[in-house]
Design a protein around this motif. Structure first.
Motif, PDB file in Angstrom:
ATOM      1  N   GLY A 296       0.646  -1.673   0.499  1.00 46.70           N
ATOM      2  CA  GLY A 296       0.133   0.268  -0.272  1.00 46.70           C
ATOM      3  C   GLY A 296       0.445   0.944   0.006  1.00 46.70           C
ATOM      4  O   GLY A 296       0.388   2.485  -0.203  1.00 46.70           O
ATOM      5  N   VAL A 297       2.050   1.409   0.429  1.00 49.87           N
ATOM      6  CA  VAL A 297       2.925   2.379   0.866  1.00 49.87           C
ATOM      7  C   VAL A 297       3.988   2.174  -0.266  1.00 49.87           C
ATOM      8  O   VAL A 297       4.757   1.172   0.185  1.00 49.87           O
ATOM      9  CB  VAL A 297       3.025   2.710   2.057  1.00 49.87           C
ATOM     10  CG1 VAL A 297       4.401   3.861   1.877  1.00 49.87           C
ATOM     11  CG2 VAL A 297       1.923   3.045   2.734  1.00 49.87           C
ATOM     12  N   PRO A 298       4.371   2.811  -1.163  1.00 51.22           N
ATOM     13  CA  PRO A 298       5.744   2.743  -2.613  1.00 51.22           C
ATOM     14  C   PRO A 298       7.156   3.516  -1.171  1.00 51.22           C
ATOM     15  O   PRO A 298       6.521   4.245  -0.519  1.00 51.22           O
ATOM     16  CB  PRO A 298       5.802   4.004  -3.151  1.00 51.22           C
ATOM     17  CG  PRO A 298       4.186   4.185  -3.352  1.00 51.22           C
ATOM     18  CD  PRO A 298       4.177   3.859  -1.951  1.00 51.22           C
ATOM     19  N   TYR A 299       7.757   2.357  -0.595  1.00 53.40           N
ATOM     20  CA  TYR A 299       8.944   2.954   0.131  1.00 53.40           C
ATOM     21  C   TYR A 299      10.054   3.596  -0.271  1.00 53.40           C
ATOM     22  O   TYR A 299      11.054   2.605  -1.219  1.00 53.40           O
ATOM     23  CB  TYR A 299       8.633   1.676   1.696  1.00 53.40           C
ATOM     24  CG  TYR A 299      10.093   2.041   2.304  1.00 53.40           C
ATOM     25  CD1 TYR A 299      10.207   2.979   3.360  1.00 53.40           C
ATOM     26  CD2 TYR A 299      11.444   1.928   2.383  1.00 53.40           C
ATOM     27  CE1 TYR A 299      10.774   3.727   4.053  1.00 53.40           C
ATOM     28  CE2 TYR A 299      12.445   1.304   2.946  1.00 53.40           C
ATOM     29  CZ  TYR A 299      12.302   2.585   3.769  1.00 53.40           C
ATOM     30  OH  TYR A 299      13.155   3.008   5.125  1.00 53.40           O
ATOM     31  N   PHE A 300      11.085   4.603  -0.295  1.00 53.68           N
ATOM     32  CA  PHE A 300      11.904   5.183  -0.260  1.00 53.68           C
ATOM     33  C   PHE A 300      13.311   5.640   0.560  1.00 53.68           C
ATOM     34  O   PHE A 300      12.087   7.231   0.772  1.00 53.68           O
ATOM     35  CB  PHE A 300      11.983   5.645  -1.749  1.00 53.68           C
ATOM     36  CG  PHE A 300      13.062   6.482  -2.440  1.00 53.68           C
ATOM     37  CD1 PHE A 300      14.538   5.212  -2.595  1.00 53.68           C
ATOM     38  CD2 PHE A 300      13.505   7.089  -2.785  1.00 53.68           C
ATOM     39  CE1 PHE A 300      15.730   5.330  -3.561  1.00 53.68           C
ATOM     40  CE2 PHE A 300      14.871   7.938  -3.472  1.00 53.68           C
ATOM     41  CZ  PHE A 300      15.835   6.739  -3.136  1.00 53.68           C
ATOM     42  N   ASN A 301      14.116   5.732   0.666  1.00 49.29           N
ATOM     43  CA  ASN A 301      15.387   5.871   1.476  1.00 49.29           C
ATOM     44  C   ASN A 301      16.310   6.436   1.080  1.00 49.29           C
ATOM     45  O   ASN A 301      16.847   5.238   0.971  1.00 49.29           O
ATOM     46  CB  ASN A 301      14.899   5.439   2.966  1.00 49.29           C
ATOM     47  CG  ASN A 301      15.904   5.899   4.078  1.00 49.29           C
ATOM     48  OD1 ASN A 301      17.243   6.171   3.389  1.00 49.29           O
ATOM     49  ND2 ASN A 301      15.461   5.806   5.068  1.00 49.29           N
ATOM     50  N   THR A 302      16.117   7.238   0.088  1.00 50.64           N
ATOM     51  CA  THR A 302      17.942   7.218  -0.630  1.00 50.64           C
ATOM     52  C   THR A 302      18.961   7.053  -0.092  1.00 50.64           C
ATOM     53  O   THR A 302      19.635   6.323  -1.274  1.00 50.64           O
ATOM     54  CB  THR A 302      17.758   8.801  -0.356  1.00 50.64           C
ATOM     55  OG1 THR A 302      16.850   9.849  -0.807  1.00 50.64           O
ATOM     56  CG2 THR A 302      19.143   9.550  -2.025  1.00 50.64           C
ATOM     57  N   PHE A 303      19.693   7.088   1.255  1.00 45.83           N
ATOM     58  CA  PHE A 303      20.305   6.971   1.841  1.00 45.83           C
ATOM     59  C   PHE A 303      20.506   5.034   1.805  1.00 45.83           C
ATOM     60  O   PHE A 303      21.689   4.799   2.098  1.00 45.83           O
ATOM     61  CB  PHE A 303      21.047   7.673   2.896  1.00 45.83           C
ATOM     62  CG  PHE A 303      21.673   8.886   1.730  1.00 45.83           C
ATOM     63  CD1 PHE A 303      22.642   9.289   0.545  1.00 45.83           C
ATOM     64  CD2 PHE A 303      21.200   9.865   2.713  1.00 45.83           C
ATOM     65  CE1 PHE A 303      23.073  10.505   0.646  1.00 45.83           C
ATOM     66  CE2 PHE A 303      21.367  11.140   1.929  1.00 45.83           C
ATOM     67  CZ  PHE A 303      21.794  11.388   0.643  1.00 45.83           C
ATOM     68  N   ALA A 304      19.675   4.923   2.414  1.00 45.45           N
ATOM     69  CA  ALA A 304      19.061   3.645   3.044  1.00 45.45           C
ATOM     70  C   ALA A 304      19.308   2.437   1.964  1.00 45.45           C
ATOM     71  O   ALA A 304      19.165   2.573   0.684  1.00 45.45           O
ATOM     72  CB  ALA A 304      17.769   3.499   3.151  1.00 45.45           C
ATOM     73  N   GLY A 305      20.853   1.455   2.565  1.00 44.76           N
ATOM     74  CA  GLY A 305      20.211   0.585   1.695  1.00 44.76           C
ATOM     75  C   GLY A 305      22.128   0.190   0.701  1.00 44.76           C
ATOM     76  O   GLY A 305      21.824  -0.650  -0.359  1.00 44.76           O
ATOM     77  N   ASN A 306      22.232   1.530   0.701  1.00 44.82           N
ATOM     78  CA  ASN A 306      23.441   1.995  -0.673  1.00 44.82           C
ATOM     79  C   ASN A 306      24.644   0.349  -0.381  1.00 44.82           C
ATOM     80  O   ASN A 306      24.920   0.651   0.541  1.00 44.82           O
ATOM     81  CB  ASN A 306      24.160   3.908   0.188  1.00 44.82           C
ATOM     82  CG  ASN A 306      24.588   3.578   1.472  1.00 44.82           C
ATOM     83  OD1 ASN A 306      25.509   3.655   0.758  1.00 44.82           O
ATOM     84  ND2 ASN A 306      24.493   4.373   1.798  1.00 44.82           N
ATOM     85  N   PRO A 307      25.171   0.783  -1.324  1.00 46.05           N
ATOM     86  CA  PRO A 307      25.971   0.253  -1.486  1.00 46.05           C
ATOM     87  C   PRO A 307      27.175   0.489  -0.152  1.00 46.05           C
ATOM     88  O   PRO A 307      27.781  -0.960   0.274  1.00 46.05           O
ATOM     89  CB  PRO A 307      26.821   0.270  -3.595  1.00 46.05           C
ATOM     90  CG  PRO A 307      26.168   0.742  -3.660  1.00 46.05           C
ATOM     91  CD  PRO A 307      25.029   1.464  -2.535  1.00 46.05           C
ATOM     92  N   VAL A 308      27.783   1.603  -0.146  1.00 46.99           N
ATOM     93  CA  VAL A 308      28.981   1.705   0.731  1.00 46.99           C
ATOM     94  C   VAL A 308      27.940   0.876   2.508  1.00 46.99           C
ATOM     95  O   VAL A 308      29.346   0.118   3.115  1.00 46.99           O
ATOM     96  CB  VAL A 308      29.297   3.161   1.331  1.00 46.99           C
ATOM     97  CG1 VAL A 308      30.104   3.151   1.979  1.00 46.99           C
ATOM     98  CG2 VAL A 308      29.802   3.204  -0.286  1.00 46.99           C
ATOM     99  N   SER A 309      26.962   1.527   2.878  1.00 45.55           N
ATOM    100  CA  SER A 309      26.334   0.993   3.869  1.00 45.55           C
ATOM    101  C   SER A 309      26.240  -0.788   3.572  1.00 45.55           C
ATOM    102  O   SER A 309      26.701  -1.120   4.920  1.00 45.55           O
ATOM    103  CB  SER A 309      25.026   1.526   3.688  1.00 45.55           C
ATOM    104  OG  SER A 309      25.781   2.732   4.160  1.00 45.55           O
TER     105      SER A 309
END
Length: 427
Positions: A296-309
Motif C-alpha cells: 500500500g505504501v511505496p517506500y524509498f529512503n535515499t541513503f538506506a541500503g546503499n552499496p557502501v553501507s
C-alpha cells in the motif's frame, strides 16, 4: 531547559570556563545537543577498544556499541573504502550487495522473519516499524516500558519517555514497569495496558521493547518476554523487538536479544552496531505482517541500503563470525560480571549487578540502600579522569552502563576492574 534522563544523567553542564571548541560547538549547533562528562573528551582517533584524545592520551572504551567490532576495524575500513572508490548510489538501481547482505542477515533470524527493509538510523527503523504495525492491525495503541528510548523522530519520541524535557507521550501510548518483578507481573501489566488502550478506542497495534531493557536499567531475565508477547498476540497485536542495543551478538548467548527470551518477533529493528559506525539500519519482518504496508505504501529512503553501507554491514558480519565475537562476548562478559559481583559483595554502596554478555548494569546506592544518582555520576566522571569511559542508565540514573566493543579482552577487563575497584573504594 528540561531534564532528559537518557541525555542528561551523564551530560556536560557547561560553565564559564568552557574550552573554545565547546563554545564553538554550542554556537553553531545550538543548545539541544549534549556532550558526555563534566569534562568532555576531545577524541581524535580510535583503535579496537581504545580511544585517543587530542593530547595522545589513551582511554579504555567500556561504553561504545556503535563501533561494535572495534574502532577502525581494518576489515570494515577496507570494505568501505573499496566500495566507496567503486560505486555508491541508491536502491532504485540494481546492485548485488543489498540482496547478498539481506540473505545473510535473514539467515541469522527465525524462518518466519523473512523480509527486510532498510533505513539509516535506528530511529527511522522504529518509525517504519510503527507504521507497519499500525497498517497490519488497523490500530494505533502502543505499549512500552516506563523509561524506554526508541529514537528521535516525532513518532518514536512519542514512545520514548526517557527523553523527558518538553517531549510527551502520545495519547495512544501506555507504559508498563520494566521487568524487575518477574515474568508474571510484567505480563499482567502489559495485559492491563492493552485493556486500557482498547477501552480508550485506540486498540492494540504493538508492544515494542528493547530486549535487554537498557534505558530502564538493564534487565536481562530471559523469562519475562514470552508471556507478555503471548498476551499481545492474543489481542491481535504485533511484537516489535528493538535490537539496537542487544543485537549483533552483544549478549553473548545469541545473535539477537529476542532469542534469549525464546520468542519470535513480528518485526525486528536494528541500527547502531550494524555498520560499525556507518549509518545503516533495518527493519526485518514476517512477510504477512509487512504485506499491508508493502503493498500500500511505496517506500524509498535515499541513503538506506546503499552499496557502501551494505559493504560496512557485511564486513561487520564477517568480523563477528571470523573473530568469534559472540563467544568472546559470552566469555569475557561472564568473567566481568563475576568480578563486578565480587566487588559489589564487599561494598555497601554497590547493589545488583545485572546483564548478559558485554552488556552490564551495576546499581549505585546510598548508605540507606536507595538509588544514588549523584554517586553514579561521580563514579562515571572519576573513571573518566582515570581514562575509563562508561555511562549511566535507569529511571534514577543510578545504574552504571558498561557496554564495550565486542573485542573487549581479558586484558581490558583487568584494566577496567583495577580502575573500578580503586574508584569505588573512595565512594
Amino acid at each position: 531547559m528540561g531534564f532528559s534522563n537518557i541525555m542528561d544523567s551523564n551530560s556536560y553542564s557547561g560553565g564559564s570556563a568552557a574550552e573554545p571548541l565547546i563554545a564553538a560547538r554550542q554556537q553553531v549547533l545550538g543548545p539541544a545537543y549534549r556532550l558526555f562528562y563534566d569534562r568532555p573528551v576531545h577524541l581524535v582517533r580510535g583503535e579496537g577498544c581504545y580511544l585517543f584524545d587530542a593530547d595522545g592520551t589513551r582511554y579504555l572504551d567500556a561504553y561504545n556499541n556503535v563501533a561494535s567490532v572495534g574502532h577502525a576495524h581494518p576489515h570494515v575500513v577496507d570494505a568501505v573504502s573499496r566500495q566507496l572508490a567503486t560505486l555508491n548510489t541508491h536502491t532504485r538501481y540494481l546492485h548485488d550487495a543489498i540482496v547478498d547482505y539481506s540473505r545473510r542477515l535473514l539467515a541469522t533470524m527465525p524462518a518466519p522473519v523473512d523480509q527486510v527493509m532498510y533505513a539509516c538510523t535506528g530511529s527511522e527503523a522504529n518509525d517504519l516499524a510503527l507504521r507497519v504495525a499500525a497498517m497490519h492491525t488497523g490500530a494505533t495503541g502502543v505499549v512500552i516500558t516506563a523509561d524506554a528510548y526508541h529514537g528521535n523522530t516525532a513518532a518514536v519520541t512519542a514512545i520514548s519517555p526517557s527523553l523527558g524535557g518538553a517531549t510527551s507521550l502520545g495519547p495512544h501510548v501506555r507504559t508498563v514497569a520494566p521487568p524487575a518483578r518477574g515474568a508474571g507481573r510484567f505480563a499482567d501489566e502489559v495485559a492491563d495496558a492493552i485493556d486500557d488502550l482498547q477501552a480508550a478506542g485506540h486498540g492494540l497495534s504493538c508492544l515494542i521493547v528493547d530486549t535487554i531493557f537498557s534505558s530502564d536499567g538493564v534487565y536481562p531475565d530471559p523469562a519475562v518476554l514470552a508471556p507478555a508477547v503471548a498476551a499481545v498476540h492474543a489481542h491481535g497485536g504485533v511484537f516489535i523487538a528493538d535490537e539496537v542495543q542487544p543485537g549483533f551478538a552483544r549478549t553473548g548467548e545469541s545473535m539477537w536479544g529476542f532469542d534469549r527470551h525464546a520468542v519470535v518477533p513480528d518485526l525486528v529493528t536494528m541500527g547502531k552496531p550494524m555498520g560499525n559506525g556507518m549509518p545503516v539500519a533495518a527493519m526485518a519482518a514476517r512477510s504477512e505482517v509487512l504485506a499491508a504496508f508493502a503493498t500500500g505504501v511505496p517506500y524509498f529512503n535515499t541513503f538506506a541500503g546503499n552499496p557502501v553501507s551494505m559493504a560496512a554491514a557485511a564486513a561487520v558480519l564477517d568480523v563477528i563470525d571470523s573473530e568469534r565475537l559472540q563467544t568472546n562476548a559470552a566469555n569475557v562478559g561472564t568473567a566481568l560480571r563475576e568480578e563486578l559481583r565480587r566487588l559489589a559483595a564487599d561494598h555497601a554502596r554497590l547493589g545488583e549487578v545485572r546483564g548478559a554478555g558485554l552488556y552490564l548494569g551495576v546499581e549505585v546506592l546510598t548508605g540507606a540502600g536507595e538509588p544514588d544518582r549523584a554517586a553514579a555520576r561521580w563514579l562515571v566522571n572519576t573513571l573518566r579522569e582515570r581514562r575509563v569511559l562508561l555511562s549511566v542508565c535507569g529511571h534514577d540514573g543510578n545504574v552504571l552502563k558498561i557496554r564495550p566493543p565486542l573485542v573487549f579482552s581479558m586484558a581490558d577487563l583487568d584494566w577496567f576492574c583495577s580502575e573500578f575497584a580503586a574508584v569505588t573504594a573512595d565512594l
